[in-house]
Design a protein around this motif. Structure first.
Motif, short mmCIF file in Angstrom:
data_model
loop_
_atom_site.label_atom_id
_atom_site.label_comp_id
_atom_site.label_asym_id
_atom_site.label_seq_id
_atom_site.Cartn_x
_atom_site.Cartn_y
_atom_site.Cartn_z
N GLU A 78 9.91 46.24 90.73
CA GLU A 78 9.80 44.81 90.43
C GLU A 78 8.41 44.27 90.73
OE1 GLU A 78 13.95 42.61 91.02
OE2 GLU A 78 13.33 43.66 92.84
N ASN A 79 7.80 44.76 91.81
CA ASN A 79 6.48 44.28 92.23
C ASN A 79 5.34 45.10 91.67
OD1 ASN A 79 7.76 42.31 93.80
ND2 ASN A 79 7.81 43.63 95.61
N ARG A 80 5.69 46.14 90.90
CA ARG A 80 4.68 47.05 90.34
C ARG A 80 3.79 47.60 91.46
NH1 ARG A 80 5.81 43.02 86.73
NH2 ARG A 80 6.04 43.57 84.52
N ASP A 92 2.62 41.43 82.14
CA ASP A 92 3.19 40.18 81.63
C ASP A 92 4.66 40.31 81.23
OD1 ASP A 92 2.40 41.93 79.61
OD2 ASP A 92 2.16 40.32 78.14
N ILE A 93 5.23 41.52 81.32
CA ILE A 93 6.64 41.69 80.96
C ILE A 93 7.53 41.20 82.10
CG2 ILE A 93 8.48 43.41 80.67
CD1 ILE A 93 6.72 45.01 78.90
N GLU A 94 8.48 40.38 81.76
CA GLU A 94 9.53 39.97 82.70
C GLU A 94 10.86 40.51 82.19
OE1 GLU A 94 9.57 35.81 83.41
OE2 GLU A 94 7.48 35.73 84.11
N SER A 95 11.72 40.87 83.10
CA SER A 95 13.01 41.43 82.70
C SER A 95 13.81 40.39 81.93
CB SER A 95 13.80 41.88 83.93
OG SER A 95 15.08 42.34 83.54
N ASP A 152 19.14 39.85 84.20
CA ASP A 152 19.08 39.59 85.65
C ASP A 152 19.14 40.91 86.41
OD1 ASP A 152 19.33 38.71 88.25
OD2 ASP A 152 20.60 37.01 87.72
N GLN A 154 18.06 41.67 89.42
CA GLN A 154 18.50 41.54 90.81
C GLN A 154 20.03 41.45 90.92
OE1 GLN A 154 17.73 41.54 94.06
NE2 GLN A 154 15.80 42.49 93.51
N TYR A 164 9.22 48.00 78.11
CA TYR A 164 10.65 47.66 78.08
C TYR A 164 11.54 48.89 78.24
CZ TYR A 164 9.82 42.77 76.85
OH TYR A 164 9.45 41.46 76.89
#
Length: 226
Positions: A35-37, A112-115, A118, A120, A180
């Motif tokens: 998540e934090n790369r 810049d990719i966000e899941s 959800d 989490q 992705y």
């Protein structure tokens, strides 16, 4: 059985719980690294998995020694058999944590990719099942083990939704497909964590009831012999 044998059984239980704590913590770290790369944390998780592998080997040898030396019967025998199988499932969960960590490198190329799903919430559901399955083992609790089996479907649903949402995101931004795809794999890994939690729950039911429920309906088992 002798007092010495009972002491060995208690030690086996403690060692198995210690392994479960290490596995759960490392798998959570793998997800946090993703998540934090965080490539440094990912490397730490991958390295820790080698220690988990050795713990699994040591536990297996401990189980085999008990079987050879004491030739246990009834619930003592089923306990050791269940411990052997749970040990293997925990090691596989450890592998999944390491596999998540290994995806950090490629995912980091796409800051810049966000899941689109959800992540989490899905992770919490998977880890909750794993934690509950180990609680059932500690407390010899058939009801909790059965609850884990029933609720595994929730994580399967999360995974199906995740695959759909990621596919839609790829259609909109095909140039980010590689990033992705890492999310697709992480969702699958989390779904597998839940599957292993279910395996553990089924082993606990076998241990306590002497009943193999792997291929039975999750709501229709009868009581087996203790």
């Amino acid at each position: 059985m002798t007092i010495h044998f009972q002491n060995e059984i208690e030690k086996l239980q403690k060692d198995l719980l210690n392994l479960s704590a290490v596995v759960e913590e490392n798998t959570r770290k793998g997800l946090r690294a993703f998540e934090n790369r965080d490539t440094d944390l990912a490397a730490e998780v991958i390295q820790k998995d080698h220690e988990i592998d050795q713990m699994e080997v040591d536990l297996e040898e401990e189980c085999l020694k008990l079987l050879a030396l004491y030739q246990p019967v009834a619930i003592d025998l089923r306990f050791i058999i269940a411990a052997l199988k749970i040990n293997n499932d925990l090691e596989r969960v450890g592998d999944l944590g390491a596999n998540i960590a290994k995806r950090v490198k490629n995912f980091s190329k796409y800051p810049d990719i966000e899941s689109p799903f959800d992540l989490q919430k899905m992770a919490q559901s998977s880890f909750s099942l794993l934690h509950k399955s180990l609680d059932a083992f500690v407390n010899f609790d058939v009801d909790t083990a059965q609850d884990v089996r029933v609720n595994d479907n929730e994580v399967d649903t999360y995974n199906e939704e995740a695959q759909h949402q990621i596919s839609e995101a790829i259609k909109k931004t095909p140039e980010k497909e590689e990033g992705y795809i890492q999310l697709i794999w992480v969702a699958k890994h989390l779904e597998r964590v839940a599957d292993h939690a279910t395996n553990i729950a089924e082993d606990i039911i076998y241990m306590l009831r002497g009943q193999i429920v792997r291929h039975k309906s999750k709501s229709s088992e009868g009581d087996g012999d203790l």
